[in-house]
Enzyme design. Sequence first.
Site, mmCIF file in Angstrom:
data_model
loop_
_atom_site.group_PDB
_atom_site.id
_atom_site.type_symbol
_atom_site.label_atom_id
_atom_site.label_comp_id
_atom_site.label_asym_id
_atom_site.label_seq_id
_atom_site.Cartn_x
_atom_site.Cartn_y
_atom_site.Cartn_z
ATOM 1 N N TYR A 287 -2.390 -1.032 10.935
ATOM 2 C CA TYR A 287 -2.295 -0.935 9.622
ATOM 3 C C TYR A 287 -1.367 -0.743 8.978
ATOM 4 O O TYR A 287 -1.096 -1.390 8.031
ATOM 5 C CB TYR A 287 -3.581 -1.114 8.942
ATOM 6 C CG TYR A 287 -3.992 -0.805 7.263
ATOM 7 C CD1 TYR A 287 -3.944 -2.080 6.973
ATOM 8 C CD2 TYR A 287 -3.457 0.133 6.459
ATOM 9 C CE1 TYR A 287 -4.842 -2.135 5.228
ATOM 10 C CE2 TYR A 287 -3.170 0.064 5.394
ATOM 11 C CZ TYR A 287 -3.798 -1.298 5.108
ATOM 12 O OH TYR A 287 -4.170 -1.474 3.344
ATOM 13 N N SER B 33 0.783 -1.036 -0.231
ATOM 14 C CA SER B 33 0.297 0.332 -0.027
ATOM 15 C C SER B 33 0.868 1.248 0.274
ATOM 16 O O SER B 33 1.864 1.102 0.035
ATOM 17 C CB SER B 33 -1.097 -0.163 1.416
ATOM 18 O OG SER B 33 -1.701 1.355 1.198
ATOM 19 N N LYS C 76 1.104 -3.079 6.387
ATOM 20 C CA LYS C 76 1.866 -2.840 4.786
ATOM 21 C C LYS C 76 3.266 -2.297 4.270
ATOM 22 O O LYS C 76 3.649 -3.108 3.605
ATOM 23 C CB LYS C 76 1.145 -1.626 4.480
ATOM 24 C CG LYS C 76 -0.437 -2.082 4.370
ATOM 25 C CD LYS C 76 -1.050 -3.213 3.122
ATOM 26 C CE LYS C 76 -1.765 -3.951 3.576
ATOM 27 N NZ LYS C 76 -1.549 -4.598 2.202
#
Length: 254
Positions: A157, A144, A161
């Site tokens: 999160y 990401s 990534k």
Amino acid sequence: MKLLDGKTVLVTGGSTGIGRAAAIGAARHGADVAINYHSRDEDAESCVAEIESLGQRAFALKGDVALPETATDFVAKAVAAFGKVDVMVSNAGICPFHAFLDMPVEVFERTQKVNMHGAYFMCQAAARQMVAQGHGGAIVAVSSISALVGGEFQTHYTPTKAGVHSLMQSAAIALGKHNIRCNSVLPGTILTEINKDDLADPEKRRSMEGRVPLGRLGAPDDLAGPIVFLASDMAAYVTGAALLVDGGMYVNLQ
Ligand SMILES: NC(=O)C1=CN([C@@H]2O[C@H](COP(=O)(O)OP(=O)(O)OC[C@H]3O[C@@H](n4cnc5c(N)ncnc54)[C@H](OP(=O)(O)O)[C@@H]3O)[C@@H](O)[C@H]2O)C=CC1
Ligand SMILES: C[C@H](O)[C@@H]1OC(=O)[C@H](O)[C@@H]1O
């Protein structure tokens, strides 16, 4: 020109969103495709039907990527069905938005396990099969833009990534001698189930759109081309790379 003719492609999280677009994109380029998914039975079956309507073979296997046995089972079933594994697209992921200071331990741990452990086990299982086959392969992981920048409600999160991006760099070194290429794509903000609630707020959506030089948020299909390219022999000398697919959002400082 079909870029994946005769290849077998495995996609995790293929029932919806980016994974589904990647699976169908691979089939359009001549691949047989196996998808893993977690809960959306009907969506997974419709993805399989769409791939079959393109004249390619496909199957869907339900399983939680957080568990190592899901990966070994997925790869074994793909070999049983198609005879080999040429490409792994490690895509499954979750992003339950939550504030930092009161982050529930379960939300933190589940996000690590699905996004990071899941990618690790899936890529490792595919790599073991590719090494045993002896003719190389390609791994594409969906990281990401969040590997590079932060998010107030994504403290659990964004490190996953960054971890996926780092995993591809180290795996590229570990697997280069086997001619297995490992790359990541770094999507910007793509309209999918993962951010449906977050972007339901019109102000938030406008502000995210306003950051994109190309003037719109992404669609899942925007990732299909870059993933197919990195999976294909067109990218034969590309490994350890990270490809931003974000409409220019990352570079838009002012
Ligand atoms: N959308 C975006 O803006 C961005 C997304 N990404 C990344 O792209 C990837 C795909 O996300 P996106 O398409 O947006 O999200 P979606 O929610 O649309 O799709 C997620 C997919 O992952 C599957 N999945 C979720 N948890 C598990 C699990 N434990 N085991 C197996 N499969 C699971 C889902 O299966 P099911 O629905 O059947 O449960 C679904 O197929 C994620 O890794 C995400 O981090 C990266 C940058 C931006
Ligand atoms: C889920 C978010 O909208 C999405 O996830 C990412 O990785 C992007 O950075 C977006 O924040």
